[in-house]
Write a protein that holds these residues in place. Structure first.
Motif, short mmCIF file in Angstrom:
data_model
loop_
_atom_site.label_atom_id
_atom_site.label_comp_id
_atom_site.label_asym_id
_atom_site.label_seq_id
_atom_site.Cartn_x
_atom_site.Cartn_y
_atom_site.Cartn_z
N THR A 52 0.83 -1.21 0.00
CA THR A 52 0.00 0.00 0.00
C THR A 52 0.86 1.25 0.00
O THR A 52 0.38 2.33 -0.36
CB THR A 52 -0.95 0.01 1.20
OG1 THR A 52 -0.17 -0.18 2.40
CG2 THR A 52 -1.99 -1.09 1.09
N GLY A 53 2.12 1.10 0.36
CA GLY A 53 3.05 2.22 0.29
C GLY A 53 3.67 2.41 -1.07
O GLY A 53 4.40 3.39 -1.29
N GLY A 54 3.42 1.48 -1.99
CA GLY A 54 3.90 1.62 -3.35
C GLY A 54 5.15 0.84 -3.68
O GLY A 54 5.64 0.90 -4.82
N SER A 55 5.70 0.07 -2.75
CA SER A 55 6.88 -0.74 -3.05
C SER A 55 6.47 -1.94 -3.88
O SER A 55 5.49 -2.61 -3.58
CB SER A 55 7.53 -1.20 -1.75
OG SER A 55 8.00 -0.09 -1.02
N THR A 56 7.26 -2.21 -4.91
CA THR A 56 6.93 -3.30 -5.82
C THR A 56 8.01 -4.37 -5.82
O THR A 56 9.18 -4.12 -5.49
CB THR A 56 6.75 -2.78 -7.26
OG1 THR A 56 7.97 -2.14 -7.68
CG2 THR A 56 5.60 -1.80 -7.35
N ASN A 57 7.61 -5.56 -6.21
CA ASN A 57 8.51 -6.70 -6.32
C ASN A 57 8.06 -7.52 -7.53
O ASN A 57 6.87 -7.79 -7.68
CB ASN A 57 8.45 -7.56 -5.06
CG ASN A 57 9.42 -8.71 -5.10
OD1 ASN A 57 10.55 -8.57 -5.57
ND2 ASN A 57 9.01 -9.86 -4.59
N TYR A 58 9.01 -7.88 -8.39
CA TYR A 58 8.70 -8.61 -9.61
C TYR A 58 9.52 -9.88 -9.71
O TYR A 58 10.68 -9.92 -9.30
CB TYR A 58 9.01 -7.76 -10.85
CG TYR A 58 8.13 -6.56 -11.06
CD1 TYR A 58 8.49 -5.32 -10.52
CD2 TYR A 58 6.96 -6.64 -11.79
CE1 TYR A 58 7.69 -4.21 -10.73
CE2 TYR A 58 6.16 -5.54 -12.00
CZ TYR A 58 6.53 -4.32 -11.47
OH TYR A 58 5.73 -3.22 -11.66
N ALA A 59 8.94 -10.89 -10.33
CA ALA A 59 9.71 -12.05 -10.72
C ALA A 59 10.67 -11.63 -11.84
O ALA A 59 10.32 -10.79 -12.68
CB ALA A 59 8.79 -13.16 -11.22
N ASP A 60 11.85 -12.22 -11.86
CA ASP A 60 12.84 -11.85 -12.88
C ASP A 60 12.30 -12.05 -14.29
O ASP A 60 12.63 -11.29 -15.21
CB ASP A 60 14.11 -12.68 -12.70
CG ASP A 60 14.91 -12.27 -11.48
OD1 ASP A 60 15.76 -13.08 -11.04
OD2 ASP A 60 14.69 -11.16 -10.96
N SER A 61 11.47 -13.06 -14.47
CA SER A 61 10.99 -13.41 -15.81
C SER A 61 10.04 -12.37 -16.40
O SER A 61 9.78 -12.39 -17.61
CB SER A 61 10.29 -14.77 -15.78
OG SER A 61 9.19 -14.74 -14.88
N VAL A 62 9.51 -11.48 -15.58
CA VAL A 62 8.54 -10.48 -16.08
C VAL A 62 9.06 -9.06 -16.00
O VAL A 62 8.39 -8.13 -16.48
CB VAL A 62 7.18 -10.59 -15.36
CG1 VAL A 62 6.66 -12.03 -15.41
CG2 VAL A 62 7.27 -10.10 -13.92
N LYS A 63 10.24 -8.87 -15.40
CA LYS A 63 10.78 -7.52 -15.27
C LYS A 63 10.95 -6.88 -16.64
O LYS A 63 11.46 -7.49 -17.57
CB LYS A 63 12.11 -7.55 -14.53
CG LYS A 63 11.98 -7.79 -13.03
CD LYS A 63 13.35 -7.82 -12.36
CE LYS A 63 13.21 -8.07 -10.87
NZ LYS A 63 14.53 -8.18 -10.20
N GLY A 64 10.51 -5.64 -16.74
CA GLY A 64 10.62 -4.92 -18.00
C GLY A 64 9.45 -5.14 -18.95
O GLY A 64 9.31 -4.42 -19.94
N ARG A 65 8.63 -6.14 -18.66
CA ARG A 65 7.46 -6.43 -19.51
C ARG A 65 6.14 -6.20 -18.79
O ARG A 65 5.17 -5.75 -19.40
CB ARG A 65 7.51 -7.87 -20.00
CG ARG A 65 8.75 -8.22 -20.80
CD ARG A 65 8.63 -9.62 -21.41
NE ARG A 65 8.54 -10.66 -20.39
CZ ARG A 65 7.53 -11.54 -20.31
NH1 ARG A 65 6.54 -11.48 -21.18
NH2 ARG A 65 7.53 -12.45 -19.36
N PHE A 66 6.11 -6.49 -17.50
CA PHE A 66 4.89 -6.36 -16.71
C PHE A 66 5.03 -5.18 -15.75
O PHE A 66 6.11 -4.91 -15.24
CB PHE A 66 4.63 -7.61 -15.89
CG PHE A 66 4.26 -8.84 -16.67
CD1 PHE A 66 4.34 -8.88 -18.06
CD2 PHE A 66 3.83 -9.98 -16.00
CE1 PHE A 66 4.01 -10.01 -18.77
CE2 PHE A 66 3.48 -11.12 -16.70
CZ PHE A 66 3.59 -11.15 -18.08
N THR A 67 3.90 -4.50 -15.49
CA THR A 67 3.88 -3.41 -14.53
C THR A 67 2.69 -3.58 -13.60
O THR A 67 1.55 -3.71 -14.07
CB THR A 67 3.78 -2.05 -15.23
OG1 THR A 67 4.87 -1.88 -16.13
CG2 THR A 67 3.80 -0.92 -14.20
#
Length: 120
Positions: A52-67
């Motif tokens: 809720t504070g806006g910090s995000t975490n992505y799987a390496d496989s989707v970085k740069g493609r998913f938001t």
């Protein structure tokens, strides 16, 4: 707490989809919301989360493609998926960690998921 996801579908390689998920019910507060996916024959895995504070975490496989993004006032999380690949084919599951009262601990809740199919 109930989670309702939508936005899945069939798309060609290189295409885009946007998923959304709304949390409803007895919600005192949310810690985060996110997306996981389960492909045929594979275990459920992280796609992306946002606090809720806006910090995000992505799987390496989707970085740069998913938001991932969210609207805290609406208890809604979104997943914009671009440049989709056949390996992205899966059931996408919405998740949140929520409290139902001030005295409660955060617990994980899951939606039923939405199917994303990427055809080559």
């Amino acid at each position: 707490v109930q989670l309702q996801a939508c936005g899945g579908g069939l798309v060609q390689v290189g295409g885009s989809l946007k998923l959304s998920c709304v949390a409803s019910g007895r919600i005192f507060s949310l810690y985060d919301m996110g997306w996981y996916r389960r492909a045929p024959g594979r275990q459920r895995g992280l796609v992306a989360t946002i606090t809720t504070g806006g910090s995000t975490n992505y799987a390496d496989s989707v970085k740069g493609r998913f938001t991932i993004s969210s609207d805290n006032a609406k208890n809604t999380v979104y997943l914009q998926m671009n440049d989709l690949e056949p390996e992205d084919t899966a059931v996408y599951l919405c998740n949140t960690r929520a409290r139902t009262s001030s005295g409660d601990s955060y617990r994980a809740y899951w939606g039923q998921g939405t199917q994303v199919t990427v055809s080559s």
